[in-house]
Design an enzyme around this catalytic site. Structure first.
Site, PDB file in Angstrom:
ATOM      1  N   THR A  46     -31.374   2.697 -67.012  1.00 23.88           N
ATOM      2  CA  THR A  46     -30.420   3.642 -67.302  1.00 23.88           C
ATOM      3  C   THR A  46     -28.786   3.504 -67.785  1.00 23.88           C
ATOM      4  OG1 THR A  46     -29.427   5.707 -66.334  1.00 23.88           O
ATOM      5  CG2 THR A  46     -29.998   3.819 -65.007  1.00 23.88           C
ATOM      6  N   ASP A  47     -28.453   4.347 -68.885  1.00 24.72           N
ATOM      7  CA  ASP A  47     -27.201   4.274 -69.106  1.00 24.72           C
ATOM      8  C   ASP A  47     -25.983   4.277 -67.956  1.00 24.72           C
ATOM      9  OD1 ASP A  47     -27.774   7.032 -68.702  1.00 24.72           O
ATOM     10  OD2 ASP A  47     -26.393   7.812 -70.406  1.00 24.72           O
ATOM     11  N   TRP A  89     -30.199  10.237 -70.933  1.00 24.29           N
ATOM     12  CA  TRP A  89     -30.208  11.838 -71.033  1.00 24.29           C
ATOM     13  C   TRP A  89     -31.565  12.238 -71.802  1.00 24.29           C
ATOM     14  CZ3 TRP A  89     -25.053  14.368 -73.151  1.00 24.29           C
ATOM     15  CH2 TRP A  89     -24.149  13.855 -72.555  1.00 24.29           C
ATOM     16  N   TYR A 115     -27.420   6.672 -57.574  1.00 25.29           N
ATOM     17  CA  TYR A 115     -28.591   6.511 -58.590  1.00 25.29           C
ATOM     18  C   TYR A 115     -28.383   5.476 -59.448  1.00 25.29           C
ATOM     19  CZ  TYR A 115     -31.363   7.269 -62.778  1.00 25.29           C
ATOM     20  OH  TYR A 115     -32.087   7.191 -63.625  1.00 25.29           O
ATOM     21  N   LYS A 139     -30.489   1.832 -59.349  1.00 28.77           N
ATOM     22  CA  LYS A 139     -31.073   1.309 -60.770  1.00 28.77           C
ATOM     23  C   LYS A 139     -30.675   0.037 -61.029  1.00 28.77           C
ATOM     24  CE  LYS A 139     -33.606   3.193 -62.942  1.00 28.77           C
ATOM     25  NZ  LYS A 139     -35.436   3.133 -62.713  1.00 28.77           N
ATOM     26  N   GLY A 165     -45.139  11.000 -64.517  1.00 27.20           N
ATOM     27  CA  GLY A 165     -43.613  11.545 -65.038  1.00 27.20           C
ATOM     28  C   GLY A 165     -43.405  11.871 -66.327  1.00 27.20           C
ATOM     29  N   ALA A 182     -39.438   6.113 -60.381  1.00 29.44           N
ATOM     30  CA  ALA A 182     -38.090   6.001 -59.884  1.00 29.44           C
ATOM     31  C   ALA A 182     -37.779   7.387 -59.057  1.00 29.44           C
ATOM     32  CB  ALA A 182     -36.912   5.835 -60.681  1.00 29.44           C
ATOM     33  N   THR A 191     -35.428   9.853 -59.644  1.00 31.05           N
ATOM     34  CA  THR A 191     -34.402  10.418 -60.667  1.00 31.05           C
ATOM     35  C   THR A 191     -33.330  11.370 -60.530  1.00 31.05           C
ATOM     36  OG1 THR A 191     -35.846  11.484 -61.679  1.00 31.05           O
ATOM     37  CG2 THR A 191     -35.821   9.224 -62.483  1.00 31.05           C
ATOM     38  N   ASP A 218     -47.712   4.492 -53.653  1.00 29.04           N
ATOM     39  CA  ASP A 218     -46.241   4.521 -53.584  1.00 29.04           C
ATOM     40  C   ASP A 218     -45.697   3.252 -53.612  1.00 29.04           C
ATOM     41  OD1 ASP A 218     -43.739   4.793 -52.455  1.00 29.04           O
ATOM     42  OD2 ASP A 218     -44.449   6.609 -51.598  1.00 29.04           O
TER      43      ASP A 218
HETATM   44  N1  NAP Z   1     -34.580  11.313 -67.033  1.00 29.19           N
HETATM   45  C1  NAP Z   1     -33.485  10.665 -67.688  1.00 29.19           C
HETATM   46  O1  NAP Z   1     -32.626  11.395 -68.386  1.00 29.19           O
HETATM   47  C2  NAP Z   1     -33.370   9.189 -67.612  1.00 29.19           C
HETATM   48  C3  NAP Z   1     -32.238   8.480 -68.277  1.00 29.19           C
HETATM   49  C4  NAP Z   1     -32.417   6.972 -68.380  1.00 29.19           C
HETATM   50  C5  NAP Z   1     -33.373   6.376 -67.664  1.00 29.19           C
HETATM   51  N2  NAP Z   1     -34.231   6.909 -66.820  1.00 29.19           N
HETATM   52  C6  NAP Z   1     -35.089   6.169 -66.170  1.00 29.19           C
HETATM   53  O2  NAP Z   1     -36.426   6.320 -66.927  1.00 29.19           O
HETATM   54  C7  NAP Z   1     -37.596   6.299 -65.964  1.00 29.19           C
HETATM   55  C8  NAP Z   1     -38.457   7.437 -66.158  1.00 29.19           C
HETATM   56  O3  NAP Z   1     -37.982   8.730 -65.723  1.00 29.19           O
HETATM   57  P1  NAP Z   1     -38.444  10.269 -65.753  1.00 29.19           P
HETATM   58  O4  NAP Z   1     -37.257  11.136 -66.405  1.00 29.19           O
HETATM   59  O5  NAP Z   1     -39.607  10.051 -66.691  1.00 29.19           O
HETATM   60  O6  NAP Z   1     -38.432  10.338 -64.185  1.00 29.19           O
HETATM   61  P2  NAP Z   1     -39.652  11.274 -63.452  1.00 29.19           P
HETATM   62  O7  NAP Z   1     -40.031  12.270 -64.574  1.00 29.19           O
HETATM   63  O8  NAP Z   1     -39.114  11.786 -62.385  1.00 29.19           O
HETATM   64  O9  NAP Z   1     -40.794  10.315 -63.430  1.00 29.19           O
HETATM   65  C9  NAP Z   1     -40.811   9.570 -62.290  1.00 29.19           C
HETATM   66  C10 NAP Z   1     -42.278   9.316 -61.667  1.00 29.19           C
HETATM   67  O10 NAP Z   1     -42.326   8.477 -60.736  1.00 29.19           O
HETATM   68  C11 NAP Z   1     -42.830   8.958 -59.611  1.00 29.19           C
HETATM   69  N3  NAP Z   1     -42.397   8.485 -58.309  1.00 29.19           N
HETATM   70  C12 NAP Z   1     -41.309   8.513 -57.546  1.00 29.19           C
HETATM   71  N4  NAP Z   1     -41.359   7.857 -56.652  1.00 29.19           N
HETATM   72  C13 NAP Z   1     -42.280   7.021 -56.533  1.00 29.19           C
HETATM   73  C14 NAP Z   1     -42.947   6.170 -55.671  1.00 29.19           C
HETATM   74  N5  NAP Z   1     -42.135   5.926 -54.445  1.00 29.19           N
HETATM   75  N6  NAP Z   1     -44.247   5.572 -56.183  1.00 29.19           N
HETATM   76  C15 NAP Z   1     -44.798   6.004 -57.139  1.00 29.19           C
HETATM   77  N7  NAP Z   1     -44.311   6.770 -57.925  1.00 29.19           N
HETATM   78  C16 NAP Z   1     -43.101   7.228 -57.687  1.00 29.19           C
HETATM   79  C17 NAP Z   1     -42.470  10.466 -59.781  1.00 29.19           C
HETATM   80  O11 NAP Z   1     -43.233  11.300 -58.837  1.00 29.19           O
HETATM   81  P3  NAP Z   1     -42.524  12.533 -57.924  1.00 29.19           P
HETATM   82  O12 NAP Z   1     -42.082  13.476 -59.281  1.00 29.19           O
HETATM   83  O13 NAP Z   1     -43.619  13.069 -57.127  1.00 29.19           O
HETATM   84  O14 NAP Z   1     -41.201  12.095 -57.554  1.00 29.19           O
HETATM   85  C18 NAP Z   1     -42.721  10.715 -61.045  1.00 29.19           C
HETATM   86  O15 NAP Z   1     -44.120  11.255 -61.301  1.00 29.19           O
HETATM   87  C19 NAP Z   1     -37.000   6.267 -64.437  1.00 29.19           C
HETATM   88  O16 NAP Z   1     -36.992   4.793 -64.298  1.00 29.19           O
HETATM   89  C20 NAP Z   1     -35.643   6.594 -64.780  1.00 29.19           C
HETATM   90  O17 NAP Z   1     -34.632   5.972 -64.005  1.00 29.19           O
HETATM   91  C21 NAP Z   1     -34.291   8.252 -66.770  1.00 29.19           C
END
Ligand code: NAP
Length: 300
Positions: free
Chosen positions: A117-118, A165, A141, A145, A15, A76, A78, A52
């Site tokens: 997350t925030d 963000w 969401y 979380k 991710g 997650a 997301t 998974d």
């Molecule tokens: N993005 C933001 O702005 C943000 C802000 C605050 C906190 N966060 C938290 O930070 C973390 C990383 O976020 P990110 O933006 O890097 O997310 P991301 O790019 O969506 O990366 C998450 C990875 O987890 C994989 N995944 C999803 N479902 C899964 C499952 N059941 N088993 C195994 N892997 C799975 C996804 O695969 P697929 O792409 O195939 O689904 C993706 O490769 C998350 O926990 C998120 O809640 C994100």
């Protein structure tokens, strides 16, 4: 005498955050990636496990075989609006999936770092959110979380890291969406009634590395807030993206969140206070504008 590197298993390693985190930590640790699919860019992994996190038996067995000293759980679902429309799927991945990861760490008696997350906050505070503020999510969401956080907080050794963000090279993010729109449109409408702090995945990964180097995670049960510094509305954030990119023939129109008709409500204010992290590490995150400039200029 050679001291062997410790092993860290990263869920969600393909991710947006997972890839940058793997690259950042690979200097000092053996990184075992775990995701539903491998990443084309993740060269730094010493091993990759296709798994998974909703498959409890498989993750427990995979973790047992991989023998990590620590798991960092970034995987997650997301998609904030997607979660609102499919709450059962959000619960399955973000809550139950996190519980499965938590069980696997407890079986191995190793610590877990959980990325949260925030969006666990309701946005009514209007001052920086600290780790002592009570979460009260306004969308599915955020709720899923937070339920994940509760599963982690039942462990003996854990750190919950909340950020917000995020933008980064290896994922779909707001900055790229605006840059794409700016190529195709003359006018972009953006909300001006939500305030947060953009955070570069590369900077967040560096911060996690700092924390690992100073905090003895073996017996820790802590929450830390980590974002880049500052606060901005999506509208002013967009203005800055356009300015850095040097686009001058685009008109930005401020709108209100309810005009967008999105399935999920967002907190109006979700800026996090980094003080606890800064005190623990002596490390101060740079302002989001500086991080954004580096990110966009690297794309030119
Ligand atoms: N993005 C933001 O702005 C943000 C802000 C605050 C906190 N966060 C938290 O930070 C973390 C990383 O976020 P990110 O933006 O890097 O997310 P991301 O790019 O969506 O990366 C998450 C990875 O987890 C994989 N995944 C999803 N479902 C899964 C499952 N059941 N088993 C195994 N892997 C799975 C996804 O695969 P697929 O792409 O195939 O689904 C993706 O490769 C998350 O926990 C998120 O809640 C994100």
């Amino acid at each position: 005498m050679m001291i062997s590197k410790r092993n860290i298993l990263i869920t969600g390693s393909s991710g947006m955050l997972g890839v940058d985190l793997g690259s950042e930590l690979a200097r000092d640790y053996n990184i075992i990636g775990m995701d539903v699919k491998p990443s084309a860019v993740n060269h730094q992994l010493s091993a990759f496990i296709k798994c998974d996190i909703t498959d409890k038996d498989r993750i427990i067995k995979s973790a047992r075989d991989a023998k990590p000293d620590l798991i960092i759980h970034t995987a997650a679902w997301t998609d904030v609006d997607g979660c609102e429309e499919e709450p059962e799927k959000a619960k399955k991945i973000n809550q139950k999936g996190t519980e499965n990861v938590a069980i696997s760490t407890s079986e191995l008696s190793i610590p877990l770092i959980y990325i949260s997350t925030d969006f666990v906050f309701d946005g009514n505070k209007k001052a920086l959110y600290t780790e002592n503020d009570l979460p009260n999510p306004v969308n599915i969401y955020g709720k899923s979380k937070l339920e994940g956080e509760k599963k982690v907080a039942a462990l003996n050794k854990y750190i919950i890291l909340r950020t917000g963000w995020m933008f980064g090279v290896n994922g779909k993010n707001f900055v790229d969406t605006i840059l794409d729109k700016a190529k195709a449109k003359k006018e972009i409408k953006v909300v001006d009634d939500q305030i947060g702090c953009p955070t570069y995945t590369k900077d967040f990964a560096t911060a996690i590395g700092k924390l690992l180097s100073v905090v003895p995670i073996r017996d820790t049960r802590e929450i830390y807030h980590i974002t880049n510094k500052g606060a901005v509305t999506w509208f002013d954030y967009t203005k800055e993206i356009i300015k850095i990119r040097g686009v001058d023939n685009i008109q930005l129109v401020p709108i209100k969140s309810d005009q967008l008709n999105r399935p999920a409500k967002r907190p109006a204010f979700s800026v996090l206070d980094n003080s606890k992290f800064e005190k623990a590490t002596g490390f101060v995150m740079r302002p989001w504008r500086d991080a954004l400039r580096e990110y966009i200029n690297a794309k030119k």
